[in-house]
Design a protein around this motif. Structure first.
Motif, mmCIF file in Angstrom:
data_model
loop_
_atom_site.group_PDB
_atom_site.id
_atom_site.type_symbol
_atom_site.label_atom_id
_atom_site.label_comp_id
_atom_site.label_asym_id
_atom_site.label_seq_id
_atom_site.Cartn_x
_atom_site.Cartn_y
_atom_site.Cartn_z
ATOM 1 N N GLY A 12 80.840 5.118 75.664
ATOM 2 C CA GLY A 12 81.874 5.733 75.187
ATOM 3 C C GLY A 12 81.640 5.933 73.659
ATOM 4 N N SER A 13 80.602 7.074 73.905
ATOM 5 C CA SER A 13 80.092 8.029 72.466
ATOM 6 C C SER A 13 80.438 8.650 71.912
ATOM 7 N N LEU A 14 80.451 10.510 71.835
ATOM 8 C CA LEU A 14 79.998 11.664 72.233
ATOM 9 C C LEU A 14 78.764 11.625 70.899
ATOM 10 N N ARG A 15 78.583 10.983 69.870
ATOM 11 C CA ARG A 15 78.052 11.176 69.081
ATOM 12 C C ARG A 15 76.415 11.366 69.245
ATOM 13 N N LYS A 16 76.261 12.473 68.956
ATOM 14 C CA LYS A 16 74.943 13.191 69.222
ATOM 15 C C LYS A 16 73.539 12.375 69.327
ATOM 16 N N SER A 18 74.312 8.838 69.532
ATOM 17 C CA SER A 18 74.668 7.814 69.847
ATOM 18 C C SER A 18 73.640 6.298 70.206
ATOM 19 N N TYR A 19 73.742 4.992 69.648
ATOM 20 C CA TYR A 19 72.284 3.685 70.596
ATOM 21 C C TYR A 19 73.191 3.254 71.798
ATOM 22 N N ASN A 20 75.055 3.511 71.370
ATOM 23 C CA ASN A 20 75.080 3.443 73.303
ATOM 24 C C ASN A 20 74.467 4.554 74.419
ATOM 25 N N ARG A 21 74.614 5.996 73.465
ATOM 26 C CA ARG A 21 73.369 6.612 75.423
ATOM 27 C C ARG A 21 72.289 5.993 74.869
ATOM 28 N N THR A 77 79.075 1.039 75.629
ATOM 29 C CA THR A 77 80.322 1.197 74.065
ATOM 30 C C THR A 77 79.540 0.914 73.778
ATOM 31 N N PRO A 78 80.572 1.418 71.768
ATOM 32 C CA PRO A 78 80.590 1.144 71.276
ATOM 33 C C PRO A 78 82.532 0.219 70.841
ATOM 34 N N GLU A 79 82.760 -0.438 69.290
ATOM 35 C CA GLU A 79 83.926 -0.749 69.865
ATOM 36 C C GLU A 79 84.573 -0.331 68.317
ATOM 37 N N TYR A 80 85.678 0.590 68.633
ATOM 38 C CA TYR A 80 86.421 1.199 67.086
ATOM 39 C C TYR A 80 87.841 0.522 67.112
ATOM 40 N N ASN A 81 87.253 0.136 65.616
ATOM 41 C CA ASN A 81 88.853 -0.614 65.573
ATOM 42 C C ASN A 81 89.081 -1.705 66.374
ATOM 43 N N TYR A 82 87.857 -2.770 66.646
ATOM 44 C CA TYR A 82 88.566 -4.044 67.194
ATOM 45 C C TYR A 82 88.574 -3.397 68.817
ATOM 46 N N SER A 83 88.530 -2.928 69.304
ATOM 47 C CA SER A 83 89.091 -2.051 70.841
ATOM 48 C C SER A 83 87.681 -1.003 71.893
ATOM 49 N N SER A 113 77.127 -2.626 74.871
ATOM 50 C CA SER A 113 77.815 -2.480 73.421
ATOM 51 C C SER A 113 76.779 -2.325 72.536
ATOM 52 N N VAL A 114 76.292 -1.534 71.891
ATOM 53 C CA VAL A 114 75.255 -1.229 70.991
ATOM 54 C C VAL A 114 76.670 -1.500 69.611
ATOM 55 N N TYR A 115 75.877 -2.215 68.264
ATOM 56 C CA TYR A 115 77.182 -1.278 67.645
ATOM 57 C C TYR A 115 76.034 -1.960 66.102
ATOM 58 N N THR A 116 76.244 -0.986 64.900
ATOM 59 C CA THR A 116 75.143 -1.154 64.025
ATOM 60 C C THR A 116 75.923 -2.616 63.113
ATOM 61 N N GLY A 117 76.410 -3.294 63.304
ATOM 62 C CA GLY A 117 76.787 -4.337 62.188
ATOM 63 C C GLY A 117 76.732 -5.683 63.048
ATOM 64 N N MET A 118 76.496 -7.077 62.560
ATOM 65 C CA MET A 118 76.014 -8.169 63.092
ATOM 66 C C MET A 118 76.850 -8.752 64.315
ATOM 67 N N LEU A 119 78.608 -8.425 63.909
ATOM 68 C CA LEU A 119 79.485 -9.328 65.289
ATOM 69 C C LEU A 119 80.175 -7.378 65.791
ATOM 70 N N GLY A 120 80.657 -7.691 66.983
ATOM 71 C CA GLY A 120 81.257 -6.773 67.140
ATOM 72 C C GLY A 120 80.462 -6.528 68.869
ATOM 73 N N GLY A 121 81.599 -5.133 69.166
ATOM 74 C CA GLY A 121 81.096 -4.895 70.939
ATOM 75 C C GLY A 121 82.392 -6.142 71.614
ATOM 76 N N ALA A 122 82.464 -7.280 71.042
ATOM 77 C CA ALA A 122 83.210 -8.440 72.173
ATOM 78 C C ALA A 122 84.465 -8.207 72.544
ATOM 79 N N ARG A 123 85.222 -7.504 71.743
ATOM 80 C CA ARG A 123 86.773 -6.864 71.938
ATOM 81 C C ARG A 123 86.616 -5.718 72.637
ATOM 82 N N ALA A 124 85.810 -5.123 72.400
ATOM 83 C CA ALA A 124 86.237 -3.470 72.890
ATOM 84 C C ALA A 124 85.864 -3.806 74.767
HETATM 85 C C1 LIG Z 1 86.301 4.848 64.293
HETATM 86 C C2 LIG Z 1 85.372 3.478 64.249
HETATM 87 C C3 LIG Z 1 85.582 2.522 64.284
HETATM 88 C C4 LIG Z 1 84.650 1.061 64.565
HETATM 89 N N1 LIG Z 1 85.511 0.409 64.244
HETATM 90 C C5 LIG Z 1 84.103 -0.996 64.365
HETATM 91 C C6 LIG Z 1 84.630 -2.206 65.166
HETATM 92 O O1 LIG Z 1 85.967 -2.368 65.105
HETATM 93 N N2 LIG Z 1 83.802 -3.085 65.157
HETATM 94 C C7 LIG Z 1 82.204 -2.425 65.452
HETATM 95 O O2 LIG Z 1 81.528 -3.908 65.156
HETATM 96 N N3 LIG Z 1 81.790 -1.229 64.811
HETATM 97 C C8 LIG Z 1 82.801 -0.166 64.333
HETATM 98 N N4 LIG Z 1 82.424 0.967 64.223
HETATM 99 C C9 LIG Z 1 80.879 1.388 63.787
HETATM 100 C C10 LIG Z 1 79.969 1.778 65.281
HETATM 101 O O3 LIG Z 1 80.280 -0.192 66.233
HETATM 102 C C11 LIG Z 1 78.445 2.042 65.037
HETATM 103 O O4 LIG Z 1 79.242 3.551 64.407
HETATM 104 C C12 LIG Z 1 77.790 2.087 66.553
HETATM 105 O O5 LIG Z 1 76.900 2.929 66.336
HETATM 106 C C13 LIG Z 1 78.667 3.445 66.980
HETATM 107 O O6 LIG Z 1 78.572 3.445 68.785
HETATM 108 P P1 LIG Z 1 77.153 4.739 69.143
HETATM 109 O O7 LIG Z 1 76.124 4.928 67.789
HETATM 110 O O8 LIG Z 1 77.154 4.585 70.151
HETATM 111 O O9 LIG Z 1 78.030 6.048 68.661
HETATM 112 C C14 LIG Z 1 83.605 2.075 64.261
HETATM 113 C C15 LIG Z 1 82.970 2.874 64.401
HETATM 114 C C16 LIG Z 1 83.524 3.690 64.232
HETATM 115 C C17 LIG Z 1 83.600 5.602 64.090
#
Ligand SMILES: Cc1cc2nc3c(=O)[nH]c(=O)nc-3n(C[C@H](O)[C@H](O)[C@H](O)COP(=O)(O)O)c2cc1C
Length: 192
Positions: A12-16, A18-21, A77-83, A113-124
């Motif tokens: 769910g990320s196009l980033r070169k 991307s942790y999810n990829r 997939t990452p979570e973006y803005n809780y979704s 889901s992979v995310y950079t913070g401590m809490l995230g991914g679940a909502r997505a």
């Molecule tokens: C537009 C945007 C919104 C984000 N919103 C959240 C979020 O709601 N929760 C969260 O845990 N991380 C959030 N992040 C951080 C992503 O989890 C983090 O950038 C992650 O590494 C993205 O995945 P990728 O490495 O596969 O691209 C957000 C990042 C972006 C760019």
């Protein structure tokens, strides 16, 4: 796609970088011998436009063909803005349409889901599970794979180094392959 169970991986990320990829690449190394995992990059899928449904864009056609040829779907997939990131939701919308031509119908699916913070991914993930109802997919309930603090789990080359995460991903793959095998046997065919 010529294994007993063919899995289509979607990030769910196009980033070169991307942790999810990267997690999908790790899954490719952990998948059992009888299964194969091919990653489909969502790059090039245009914004959904219902006016184009009669003559869908080539990249969307390719995506739908890959989904149909697979026995199971694995989304990282990452979570973006809780979704769910827009790029993933957009691709799902394309593949689910038009009515009667939903490429996802009946497919076993698992999510990570992979995310950079401590809490995230679940909502997505839970929003995705709601979408799986609309797309009539067969989601795997467990194990749930949430990978926090991404920078500590991957090396500089994007290789998964965390042994506990590897164990969870391997368990998820094992469960997904088992469900896909059962599903193939029950349906007798992979055409939906
Ligand atoms: C537009 C945007 C919104 C984000 N919103 C959240 C979020 O709601 N929760 C969260 O845990 N991380 C959030 N992040 C951080 C992503 O989890 C983090 O950038 C992650 O590494 C993205 O995945 P990728 O490495 O596969 O691209 C957000 C990042 C972006 C760019």
């Amino acid at each position: 796609m010529d294994k007993e169970v063919n899995i289509l991986g979607i990030a769910g990320s196009l980033r070169k970088d991307s942790y999810n990829r990267a997690l999908l690449r790790a899954a490719n190394e952990l998948v059992q011998k009888e299964a194969g995992l091919e990653i489909f990059d969502l790059e090039g899928i245009p914004s959904f436009n219902q006016d184009l449904e009669e003559n869908i864009p080539e990249r969307v056609r390719e995506f739908k063909q890959k989904i149909r040829a697979s026995d199971a779907i694995l989304i990282a997939t990452p979570e973006y803005n809780y979704s769910v990131p827009g790029v993933l939701k957009n691709a799902i919308d394309w593949a689910s349409r038009p009515p009667g031509d939903n490429a996802f119908a009946g497919k076993p699916v698992a999510v990570m889901s992979v995310y950079t913070g401590m809490l995230g991914g679940a909502r997505a993930q839970y929003h995705l599970r709601q979408i799986f109802v609309a797309t009539d997919m067969r989601p795997l309930n467990r194990p749930e794979v949430f990978v926090a603090s991404a920078s500590q789990k991957f090396d500089a080359n994007g290789r998964l180094t965390d042994e506990i995460t590897k164990k969870f991903v391997a368990q998820l793959l094992e469960a997904l392959v088992a469900v896909a095998k059962k599903h193939k046997t029950e349906s007798g065919s992979v055409i939906f």
